[in-house]
Design a protein around this motif. Sequence first.
Motif, PDB file in Angstrom:
ATOM      1  N   ASP A 125      10.717 -17.531   3.150  1.00 32.54           N
ATOM      2  CA  ASP A 125      10.028 -16.601   4.036  1.00 32.54           C
ATOM      3  C   ASP A 125       8.528 -16.861   4.098  1.00 32.54           C
ATOM      4  O   ASP A 125       7.973 -17.168   5.149  1.00 32.54           O
ATOM      5  N   ALA A 126       7.862 -16.788   2.942  1.00 31.12           N
ATOM      6  CA  ALA A 126       6.400 -16.831   2.947  1.00 31.12           C
ATOM      7  C   ALA A 126       5.846 -18.221   3.183  1.00 31.12           C
ATOM      8  O   ALA A 126       4.677 -18.378   3.526  1.00 31.12           O
ATOM      9  N   SER A 127       6.686 -19.267   3.015  1.00 29.57           N
ATOM     10  CA  SER A 127       6.148 -20.625   3.139  1.00 29.57           C
ATOM     11  C   SER A 127       5.925 -21.034   4.593  1.00 29.57           C
ATOM     12  O   SER A 127       5.256 -22.007   4.877  1.00 29.57           O
ATOM     13  N   VAL A 128       6.475 -20.273   5.520  1.00 24.04           N
ATOM     14  CA  VAL A 128       6.264 -20.564   6.940  1.00 24.04           C
ATOM     15  C   VAL A 128       5.664 -19.342   7.606  1.00 24.04           C
ATOM     16  O   VAL A 128       6.148 -18.229   7.391  1.00 24.04           O
ATOM     17  N   GLY A 129       4.626 -19.544   8.391  1.00 20.69           N
ATOM     18  CA  GLY A 129       4.196 -18.463   9.257  1.00 20.69           C
ATOM     19  C   GLY A 129       2.768 -18.000   9.076  1.00 20.69           C
ATOM     20  O   GLY A 129       2.204 -17.367   9.944  1.00 20.69           O
ATOM     21  N   GLY A 130       2.171 -18.304   7.940  1.00 18.58           N
ATOM     22  CA  GLY A 130       0.758 -18.016   7.786  1.00 18.58           C
ATOM     23  C   GLY A 130       0.401 -16.549   7.696  1.00 18.58           C
ATOM     24  O   GLY A 130      -0.757 -16.181   7.838  1.00 18.58           O
ATOM     25  N   LYS A 131       1.394 -15.689   7.428  1.00 16.34           N
ATOM     26  CA  LYS A 131       1.046 -14.278   7.229  1.00 16.34           C
ATOM     27  C   LYS A 131       0.538 -14.109   5.801  1.00 16.34           C
ATOM     28  O   LYS A 131       1.259 -14.376   4.843  1.00 16.34           O
ATOM     29  N   THR A 132      -0.681 -13.653   5.673  1.00 10.45           N
ATOM     30  CA  THR A 132      -1.245 -13.409   4.354  1.00 10.45           C
ATOM     31  C   THR A 132      -1.757 -11.989   4.326  1.00 10.45           C
ATOM     32  O   THR A 132      -1.958 -11.387   5.384  1.00 10.45           O
ATOM     33  N   GLY A 133      -1.972 -11.435   3.135  1.00 15.12           N
ATOM     34  CA  GLY A 133      -2.521 -10.091   3.104  1.00 15.12           C
ATOM     35  C   GLY A 133      -2.211  -9.322   1.842  1.00 15.12           C
ATOM     36  O   GLY A 133      -1.567  -9.833   0.921  1.00 15.12           O
TER      37      GLY A 133
ATOM     38  N   ASN B 230      -1.535  -5.011   0.326  1.00 13.57           N
ATOM     39  CA  ASN B 230      -1.101  -3.658   0.690  1.00 13.57           C
ATOM     40  C   ASN B 230      -2.262  -2.677   0.630  1.00 13.57           C
ATOM     41  O   ASN B 230      -3.247  -2.891  -0.071  1.00 13.57           O
ATOM     42  N   HIS B 231      -2.131  -1.609   1.390  1.00 21.50           N
ATOM     43  CA  HIS B 231      -2.998  -0.440   1.237  1.00 21.50           C
ATOM     44  C   HIS B 231      -2.104   0.645   0.657  1.00 21.50           C
ATOM     45  O   HIS B 231      -0.892   0.627   0.891  1.00 21.50           O
ATOM     46  N   GLU B 232      -2.666   1.589  -0.080  1.00 25.19           N
ATOM     47  CA  GLU B 232      -1.779   2.591  -0.689  1.00 25.19           C
ATOM     48  C   GLU B 232      -0.998   3.386   0.371  1.00 25.19           C
ATOM     49  O   GLU B 232       0.029   3.968   0.074  1.00 25.19           O
ATOM     50  N   MET B 233      -1.484   3.361   1.603  1.00 25.21           N
ATOM     51  CA  MET B 233      -0.778   4.082   2.661  1.00 25.21           C
ATOM     52  C   MET B 233       0.127   3.193   3.506  1.00 25.21           C
ATOM     53  O   MET B 233       0.760   3.693   4.444  1.00 25.21           O
ATOM     54  N   GLY B 234       0.193   1.906   3.219  1.00 25.21           N
ATOM     55  CA  GLY B 234       1.064   1.058   4.039  1.00 25.21           C
ATOM     56  C   GLY B 234       1.065  -0.380   3.559  1.00 25.21           C
ATOM     57  O   GLY B 234       0.039  -0.907   3.140  1.00 25.21           O
ATOM     58  N   LYS B 235       2.240  -0.997   3.665  1.00 22.28           N
ATOM     59  CA  LYS B 235       2.418  -2.349   3.142  1.00 22.28           C
ATOM     60  C   LYS B 235       1.824  -3.386   4.105  1.00 22.28           C
ATOM     61  O   LYS B 235       1.939  -3.253   5.313  1.00 22.28           O
ATOM     62  N   ASN B 236       1.199  -4.410   3.550  1.00 18.99           N
ATOM     63  CA  ASN B 236       0.672  -5.544   4.333  1.00 18.99           C
ATOM     64  C   ASN B 236      -0.243  -5.103   5.472  1.00 18.99           C
ATOM     65  O   ASN B 236      -0.271  -5.730   6.522  1.00 18.99           O
ATOM     66  N   MET B 237      -0.977  -4.030   5.269  1.00 22.98           N
ATOM     67  CA  MET B 237      -1.805  -3.494   6.344  1.00 22.98           C
ATOM     68  C   MET B 237      -3.112  -4.267   6.508  1.00 22.98           C
ATOM     69  O   MET B 237      -3.819  -4.119   7.501  1.00 22.98           O
ATOM     70  N   ILE B 238      -3.476  -5.059   5.476  1.00 23.89           N
ATOM     71  CA  ILE B 238      -4.769  -5.753   5.488  1.00 23.89           C
ATOM     72  C   ILE B 238      -4.490  -7.235   5.273  1.00 23.89           C
ATOM     73  O   ILE B 238      -3.863  -7.601   4.281  1.00 23.89           O
ATOM     74  N   GLY B 239      -4.930  -8.083   6.189  1.00 21.99           N
ATOM     75  CA  GLY B 239      -4.649  -9.502   5.992  1.00 21.99           C
ATOM     76  C   GLY B 239      -5.132 -10.372   7.129  1.00 21.99           C
ATOM     77  O   GLY B 239      -5.960  -9.961   7.943  1.00 21.99           O
ATOM     78  N   ALA B 240      -4.613 -11.598   7.151  1.00 27.91           N
ATOM     79  CA  ALA B 240      -5.028 -12.573   8.160  1.00 27.91           C
ATOM     80  C   ALA B 240      -3.859 -13.494   8.463  1.00 27.91           C
ATOM     81  O   ALA B 240      -2.973 -13.661   7.635  1.00 27.91           O
ATOM     82  N   PHE B 241      -3.869 -14.085   9.659  1.00 29.68           N
ATOM     83  CA  PHE B 241      -2.988 -15.205   9.923  1.00 29.68           C
ATOM     84  C   PHE B 241      -3.735 -16.455   9.457  1.00 29.68           C
ATOM     85  O   PHE B 241      -4.816 -16.759   9.979  1.00 29.68           O
ATOM     86  N   TYR B 242      -3.199 -17.147   8.474  1.00 31.49           N
ATOM     87  CA  TYR B 242      -3.938 -18.290   7.912  1.00 31.49           C
ATOM     88  C   TYR B 242      -2.935 -19.301   7.375  1.00 31.49           C
ATOM     89  O   TYR B 242      -2.024 -18.934   6.627  1.00 31.49           O
TER      90      TYR B 242
ATOM     91  N   SER C 158      -9.141  -7.971   9.752  1.00 32.66           N
ATOM     92  CA  SER C 158      -8.119  -7.857   8.710  1.00 32.66           C
ATOM     93  C   SER C 158      -7.107  -6.737   8.944  1.00 32.66           C
ATOM     94  O   SER C 158      -5.997  -6.802   8.426  1.00 32.66           O
ATOM     95  N   TYR C 159      -7.488  -5.682   9.672  1.00 27.89           N
ATOM     96  CA  TYR C 159      -6.564  -4.552   9.829  1.00 27.89           C
ATOM     97  C   TYR C 159      -5.359  -5.014  10.634  1.00 27.89           C
ATOM     98  O   TYR C 159      -5.490  -5.470  11.776  1.00 27.89           O
ATOM     99  N   GLN C 160      -4.196  -4.917  10.026  1.00 25.11           N
ATOM    100  CA  GLN C 160      -2.969  -5.375  10.650  1.00 25.11           C
ATOM    101  C   GLN C 160      -3.124  -6.811  11.161  1.00 25.11           C
ATOM    102  O   GLN C 160      -2.551  -7.190  12.173  1.00 25.11           O
ATOM    103  N   ARG C 161      -3.937  -7.575  10.440  1.00 21.57           N
ATOM    104  CA  ARG C 161      -4.225  -8.990  10.744  1.00 21.57           C
ATOM    105  C   ARG C 161      -4.964  -9.197  12.059  1.00 21.57           C
ATOM    106  O   ARG C 161      -4.893 -10.266  12.657  1.00 21.57           O
ATOM    107  N   GLY C 162      -5.703  -8.159  12.501  1.00 18.25           N
ATOM    108  CA  GLY C 162      -6.564  -8.381  13.650  1.00 18.25           C
ATOM    109  C   GLY C 162      -6.433  -7.376  14.777  1.00 18.25           C
ATOM    110  O   GLY C 162      -5.410  -7.322  15.437  1.00 18.25           O
ATOM    111  N   VAL C 163      -7.496  -6.572  14.984  1.00 18.42           N
ATOM    112  CA  VAL C 163      -7.555  -5.672  16.140  1.00 18.42           C
ATOM    113  C   VAL C 163      -8.896  -5.904  16.861  1.00 18.42           C
ATOM    114  O   VAL C 163      -9.780  -6.580  16.330  1.00 18.42           O
TER     115      VAL C 163
END
Lengths: 362, 362
Positions: free
Chosen positions: A136-144, A146-158, B117-122
């Motif tokens: 899953d994680a090895s393809v796609g460049g989704k990085t990031g 969690n925030h305590e209010m939501g999973k993977n809410m903070i990140g980058a495509f990289y 970074s928010y949701q990988r970009g807004v």
Amino acid sequence: MEKITVSLGYRSYPITISAGLLKYSASFLPLKSGDNAMLVTNQTLAALYLHKLLTLLNKADVKIDYVILPDGEQYKNLSVMNQIFTALLQKSHGRETTLIALGGGVIGDMTGFAAASYQRGVRFIQVPTTLLSQVDASVGGKTGVNHEMGKNMIGAFYQPVSVIIDTDCLSTLPPRELAAGLAEVIKYGIILDSEFFQWLEEHLDAILALDSKVMRFCIRRCCELKVKVVEHDECESNIRTLLNLGHTFAHAIETHVGYGNWLHGEAVAAGIVMAAYTSEILGEFMSVDTIRIINLLKRAHLPVRGPTNMNAEAYLPYMMRDKKVVKGNIRFVLPLAIGRAEIRTGIDQNIVIKAINTLQNS
Amino acid sequence: MEKITVSLGYRSYPITISAGLLKYSASFLPLKSGDNAMLVTNQTLAALYLHKLLTLLNKADVKIDYVILPDGEQYKNLSVMNQIFTALLQKSHGRETTLIALGGGVIGDMTGFAAASYQRGVRFIQVPTTLLSQVDASVGGKTGVNHEMGKNMIGAFYQPVSVIIDTDCLSTLPPRELAAGLAEVIKYGIILDSEFFQWLEEHLDAILALDSKVMRFCIRRCCELKVKVVEHDECESNIRTLLNLGHTFAHAIETHVGYGNWLHGEAVAAGIVMAAYTSEILGEFMSVDTIRIINLLKRAHLPVRGPTNMNAEAYLPYMMRDKKVVKGNIRFVLPLAIGRAEIRTGIDQNIVIKAINTLQNS
């Protein structure tokens, strides 16, 4: 050895799949003699691999530092990620450094986002050690993180510069984590490839026994399927959303029970069944297929229901905060048959609640 | 009204410069009726503008929420940035939201990185309210936060969808902040445009008096110069580095004295003089030009020396951690004449120490 290329213009990179890759410094290309690198891993994996890898890379004349993070989804947050930045700064790593992520999804996601952000972007190499992160994680460049209010809410495509999948790593994986990875494997079959789903029904015992030839094919097929999707839709504006089958439910479960209590793959397994039930109620999915899915998940030692103490109404507030919400409308991935799925918006919340209730009481 | 377009392919965006822009909701395009947005600002600016802007945007049928951060460089860090994410999640903002950064460089950098970074970009819209952020942060897409061990060490290259420069905002700016902005203005003259430097020598009094026509030209010229550089080199692999004249010294000063004690522009002013002295010692810059620079900085009420309690040797460890360090080699921007500068590596540390010492004892 299997090699797949992810084609994204100048950010293209290879995925190499084989047993024993971590024994050879050549696996770590483009890292070369004279380069700086920072290995990021967790306590569990450090005990197994750190000494060997440091010796290997030192011999290859790579100036390698390391940072060891605590192990678990509950540590995938901004403040633990900051430990990576601190280590990089303490050892005076500049823009030309390379981060190496040795671990599962948590280490991969967090290290990838750290690489995207450190000095506004440095190289990183992924060494996924769990089945889930390999497929899953090895393809796609989704990085990031969690925030305590939501999973993977903070990140980058990289994108990484290389992904190294050493199937030997799976032999040290706890059975519960192997099962969690299989949830994503089975997901690929449901949304994209009915033949692969059938192959899984036939080879599940060999997979659970870690038969290396079967395992290599299984991982390659998942990576190929994901590559095809991501090459068409890197930033998830369209068909990439299909990969989120079950994830809207899963994120609700993970956030509700607290990160680290349910494994991501376990929550995805339950979420896939909830999506199948939703689709069934809408008259779009045959119950015989739901049964095939449930049977395969069960054989893989995965849960096929949500947590007993979480009632159906409790899912909604989490789902409304999901990244797939567009203007207050939840976007669902609905299976239409084994091997085919679709993105739907505007589904009545009551149908979703009914699907969860039916499943939980079944 | 002045309008400049920053051309970066599909990420191109307009910069609009005029007095009174914040009075019209049309200034906030592409925001339109029915959209969600989150206004990010600080305590100081909230007291001046928050109520007016909320009223304006509400009238235009934009669903606008806001978050107020503490004011100052010492708050430009991951944990304060997290307050933006918390506000977005509390108000259930999805991927289609727009962040509006109302403030100086700190608010702009932090909001820009949060948008990346928010949701990988807004989307985000910049409303720079200080002279420094108007001439510097509004072009170039550099966003980020500080780490306690180094300034701007964590961030992303991320472009706004629009920049709104209302020159009326400068009338509420403390004189010390106006001066800090002039350090960057003067920098553009030194590295890129001798005619503009001369124009500044002639119009500095009108600038200090905030003459609106003079001010508009001054801001436009700086933006134009920066646009030219950034369009050629978005990710700072080459000529964009020139914009960092004085910044290697400045970051050392800011980190050493603690963020928020020296304003960034004040540290840049001292750093520019240190760079001029270094270049002079190397025989590459005429002392008559150093004197012109010092005189102009002094007229702008800017410091022309580093902190008295910081000796020359104290600069080096900070400089070695700078993003401009490549394989342990500090990259310096050296002025060669008024209007021309060059990037140099491999400069002997002793020459840098000598330059700082000469200046501090002058």
